[in-house]
Each structure stands twice: as C-alpha cells, then as structure tokens.
Write a protein that holds these residues in place. Structure first.
Motif, PDB file in Angstrom:
ATOM      1  N   ASN A 110     -11.579   8.089  -9.833  1.00  0.00           N
ATOM      2  CA  ASN A 110     -11.729   6.753 -10.059  1.00  0.00           C
ATOM      3  C   ASN A 110     -10.407   6.211 -10.811  1.00  0.00           C
ATOM      4  O   ASN A 110      -9.822   5.190 -10.550  1.00  0.00           O
ATOM      5  N   ALA A 111     -10.580   6.860 -12.000  1.00  0.00           N
ATOM      6  CA  ALA A 111      -9.727   6.497 -13.039  1.00  0.00           C
ATOM      7  C   ALA A 111      -8.102   6.693 -12.662  1.00  0.00           C
ATOM      8  O   ALA A 111      -7.267   5.837 -13.160  1.00  0.00           O
ATOM      9  N   LYS A 112      -7.716   7.671 -11.746  1.00  0.00           N
ATOM     10  CA  LYS A 112      -6.363   7.951 -11.462  1.00  0.00           C
ATOM     11  C   LYS A 112      -6.328   7.254 -10.030  1.00  0.00           C
ATOM     12  O   LYS A 112      -5.123   7.541  -9.495  1.00  0.00           O
ATOM     13  N   ASN A 113      -7.109   6.790  -9.230  1.00  0.00           N
ATOM     14  CA  ASN A 113      -7.011   6.386  -7.949  1.00  0.00           C
ATOM     15  C   ASN A 113      -6.429   7.462  -7.203  1.00  0.00           C
ATOM     16  O   ASN A 113      -5.492   7.337  -6.281  1.00  0.00           O
ATOM     17  N   THR A 114      -7.039   8.826  -7.478  1.00  0.00           N
ATOM     18  CA  THR A 114      -6.481   9.727  -6.515  1.00  0.00           C
ATOM     19  C   THR A 114      -7.493  10.389  -5.837  1.00  0.00           C
ATOM     20  O   THR A 114      -8.753  10.569  -6.564  1.00  0.00           O
ATOM     21  N   VAL A 115      -7.197  10.803  -4.690  1.00  0.00           N
ATOM     22  CA  VAL A 115      -8.284  11.862  -4.005  1.00  0.00           C
ATOM     23  C   VAL A 115      -7.487  13.045  -3.754  1.00  0.00           C
ATOM     24  O   VAL A 115      -6.524  13.361  -3.645  1.00  0.00           O
ATOM     25  N   TYR A 116      -8.572  14.273  -3.980  1.00  0.00           N
ATOM     26  CA  TYR A 116      -8.202  15.567  -3.930  1.00  0.00           C
ATOM     27  C   TYR A 116      -8.578  16.334  -2.659  1.00  0.00           C
ATOM     28  O   TYR A 116      -9.798  16.130  -2.085  1.00  0.00           O
ATOM     29  N   VAL A 127     -13.922  10.915   2.264  1.00  0.00           N
ATOM     30  CA  VAL A 127     -14.869  10.677   1.577  1.00  0.00           C
ATOM     31  C   VAL A 127     -14.873   9.095   1.312  1.00  0.00           C
ATOM     32  O   VAL A 127     -14.048   8.537   1.076  1.00  0.00           O
ATOM     33  N   THR A 128     -16.175   8.583   1.155  1.00  0.00           N
ATOM     34  CA  THR A 128     -16.192   6.942   1.062  1.00  0.00           C
ATOM     35  C   THR A 128     -16.024   6.918  -0.749  1.00  0.00           C
ATOM     36  O   THR A 128     -16.611   7.666  -1.469  1.00  0.00           O
ATOM     37  N   TRP A 129     -15.009   6.018  -0.844  1.00  0.00           N
ATOM     38  CA  TRP A 129     -14.652   6.119  -2.335  1.00  0.00           C
ATOM     39  C   TRP A 129     -15.759   5.401  -2.964  1.00  0.00           C
ATOM     40  O   TRP A 129     -16.042   5.887  -4.184  1.00  0.00           O
ATOM     41  N   ALA A 130     -16.281   4.548  -2.555  1.00  0.00           N
ATOM     42  CA  ALA A 130     -17.704   3.961  -3.694  1.00  0.00           C
ATOM     43  C   ALA A 130     -18.561   4.877  -3.975  1.00  0.00           C
ATOM     44  O   ALA A 130     -19.137   4.706  -5.010  1.00  0.00           O
ATOM     45  N   ILE A 131     -19.208   5.524  -2.818  1.00  0.00           N
ATOM     46  CA  ILE A 131     -20.440   6.386  -3.022  1.00  0.00           C
ATOM     47  C   ILE A 131     -20.080   7.823  -3.306  1.00  0.00           C
ATOM     48  O   ILE A 131     -20.674   8.536  -3.886  1.00  0.00           O
ATOM     49  N   GLY A 132     -18.900   8.188  -2.677  1.00  0.00           N
ATOM     50  CA  GLY A 132     -18.400   9.623  -2.677  1.00  0.00           C
ATOM     51  C   GLY A 132     -19.093  10.620  -1.630  1.00  0.00           C
ATOM     52  O   GLY A 132     -19.078  11.789  -1.716  1.00  0.00           O
ATOM     53  N   ASN A 133     -19.535   9.961  -0.604  1.00  0.00           N
ATOM     54  CA  ASN A 133     -20.088  10.808   0.523  1.00  0.00           C
ATOM     55  C   ASN A 133     -18.898  11.675   1.360  1.00  0.00           C
ATOM     56  O   ASN A 133     -17.985  11.043   1.735  1.00  0.00           O
ATOM     57  N   PRO A 134     -19.110  12.931   1.272  1.00  0.00           N
ATOM     58  CA  PRO A 134     -17.956  13.520   1.783  1.00  0.00           C
ATOM     59  C   PRO A 134     -18.495  13.890   3.499  1.00  0.00           C
ATOM     60  O   PRO A 134     -19.508  13.990   3.872  1.00  0.00           O
ATOM     61  N   TYR A 135     -17.160  14.005   4.128  1.00  0.00           N
ATOM     62  CA  TYR A 135     -17.379  14.450   5.678  1.00  0.00           C
ATOM     63  C   TYR A 135     -16.439  15.515   5.592  1.00  0.00           C
ATOM     64  O   TYR A 135     -15.235  15.531   5.078  1.00  0.00           O
ATOM     65  N   TYR A 136     -16.873  16.669   6.466  1.00  0.00           N
ATOM     66  CA  TYR A 136     -15.840  17.768   6.678  1.00  0.00           C
ATOM     67  C   TYR A 136     -15.715  18.198   8.165  1.00  0.00           C
ATOM     68  O   TYR A 136     -16.726  18.218   8.834  1.00  0.00           O
ATOM     69  N   ALA A 137     -14.507  18.740   8.462  1.00  0.00           N
ATOM     70  CA  ALA A 137     -14.531  19.271   9.921  1.00  0.00           C
ATOM     71  C   ALA A 137     -15.061  20.738   9.903  1.00  0.00           C
ATOM     72  O   ALA A 137     -15.308  21.250   8.744  1.00  0.00           O
ATOM     73  N   ALA A 180      -7.979  -1.854  -2.524  1.00  0.00           N
ATOM     74  CA  ALA A 180      -9.191  -2.140  -3.284  1.00  0.00           C
ATOM     75  C   ALA A 180      -9.726  -0.870  -2.880  1.00  0.00           C
ATOM     76  O   ALA A 180     -10.611  -1.046  -1.805  1.00  0.00           O
ATOM     77  N   LEU A 181     -10.015   0.218  -3.411  1.00  0.00           N
ATOM     78  CA  LEU A 181     -10.462   1.573  -2.791  1.00  0.00           C
ATOM     79  C   LEU A 181     -12.003   1.716  -2.648  1.00  0.00           C
ATOM     80  O   LEU A 181     -12.365   2.191  -1.922  1.00  0.00           O
ATOM     81  N   VAL A 230       0.890  -1.246   0.079  1.00  0.00           N
ATOM     82  CA  VAL A 230       0.178   0.066  -0.067  1.00  0.00           C
ATOM     83  C   VAL A 230       0.877   1.368   0.026  1.00  0.00           C
ATOM     84  O   VAL A 230       1.714   1.286   0.813  1.00  0.00           O
ATOM     85  N   GLN A 231       0.533   2.177  -0.906  1.00  0.00           N
ATOM     86  CA  GLN A 231       1.070   3.461  -0.987  1.00  0.00           C
ATOM     87  C   GLN A 231       0.368   4.523  -0.998  1.00  0.00           C
ATOM     88  O   GLN A 231      -0.567   4.439  -1.813  1.00  0.00           O
ATOM     89  N   LEU A 232       0.329   5.702  -0.080  1.00  0.00           N
ATOM     90  CA  LEU A 232      -0.300   6.912  -0.226  1.00  0.00           C
ATOM     91  C   LEU A 232       0.632   7.977  -0.355  1.00  0.00           C
ATOM     92  O   LEU A 232       1.402   8.179   0.406  1.00  0.00           O
ATOM     93  N   VAL A 233       0.652   8.795  -1.647  1.00  0.00           N
ATOM     94  CA  VAL A 233       1.794   9.772  -1.939  1.00  0.00           C
ATOM     95  C   VAL A 233       0.976  11.150  -2.143  1.00  0.00           C
ATOM     96  O   VAL A 233       0.255  11.130  -3.159  1.00  0.00           O
TER      97      VAL A 233
END
Length: 124
Positions: free
Chosen positions: A74-80, A51-61, A28-29, A2-5
C-alpha cells in the motif's frame, strides 16, 4: 493520468525465481483489482493472478497455483508477482492490469488499464 509500470523481468533457468513489480499511479487503488497476465509468442494473452487492492484477496490461474504469489504494498502503490519454480512454459511477456471492482478478474477485456509489459524467459 493512469500509469502502470512493470519491472523485474529477465532470463532465468528452469527452477529459478523472479519477482515482477508493477508501480501504479493515477488510480484510487482501493477501488481496483490488480491483475497479472502473460502472452507467449503466437498465443493469446492469458490470466495469471489478481488481487483486490482493498482486501488483498488473491486469485490464481491453475497453471501457476502453488508457484506464484501475488501481493501488494500500500505504501508504495506497487503490486508484485513472486514467481518460483519457473518452467520454460512460463516464458512470456508479463503485463500488469487494473480493473474496477465487481468484474470478472480472468477476462482480458474486463481490464481498463494496462502496463507496457516485461519479458520473462525461462531456459531449460
């Protein structure tokens, strides 16, 4: 393995914007929640957004609600993390993290994997 960069940190003036990226591999995101945390000097690591990867529900402080937006590609396996209207108190090292579904998204100890962090400095 596993890598998170993370990437995208830097120096910005108050009121400015930055977009952080976190490229994930070895996961397996669809079974994970991706989170962003931050840690300022001398302070504990704190939850920023998730954010839940499958559904996209966001949570914020509460401190970032209305200014920050979390999203995933999803195509880039990247979260922003799009950060707007930045304030000096947003200065911190920002970390990407991953946890399996069904756990408390705001707790540091509920995350299984962490990136190395990217620094964000907001000048006044």
């Amino acid at each position: 393995q596993v890598q998170l960069v993370e990437s995208g940190g830097g120096l910005v003036q108050a009121g400015g914007s930055l977009r952080l990226s976190c490229a994930a591999s070895g996961l397996a995101l669809s079974r994970y929640v991706m989170g962003w945390f931050r840690q300022a000097p001398g302070k504990e690591r704190e939850f920023v957004a998730a954010v839940t990867w499958a559904i996209g529900n966001p949570y914020y402080a509460d401190s970032v609600k209305g200014r920050f937006t979390i999203s995933r590609d999803n195509a880039k396996n990247t979260v922003y993390l799009q950060m707007n209207s930045l304030k000096p108190e947003d200065t911190a090292v920002y970390y990407c993290a991953a946890q399996t579904l069904g756990r408390n998204v705001v707790l540091v100890n509920q995350y299984d994997y962490w990136g190395q962090g990217t620094p964000v400095t907001v000048s006044s």
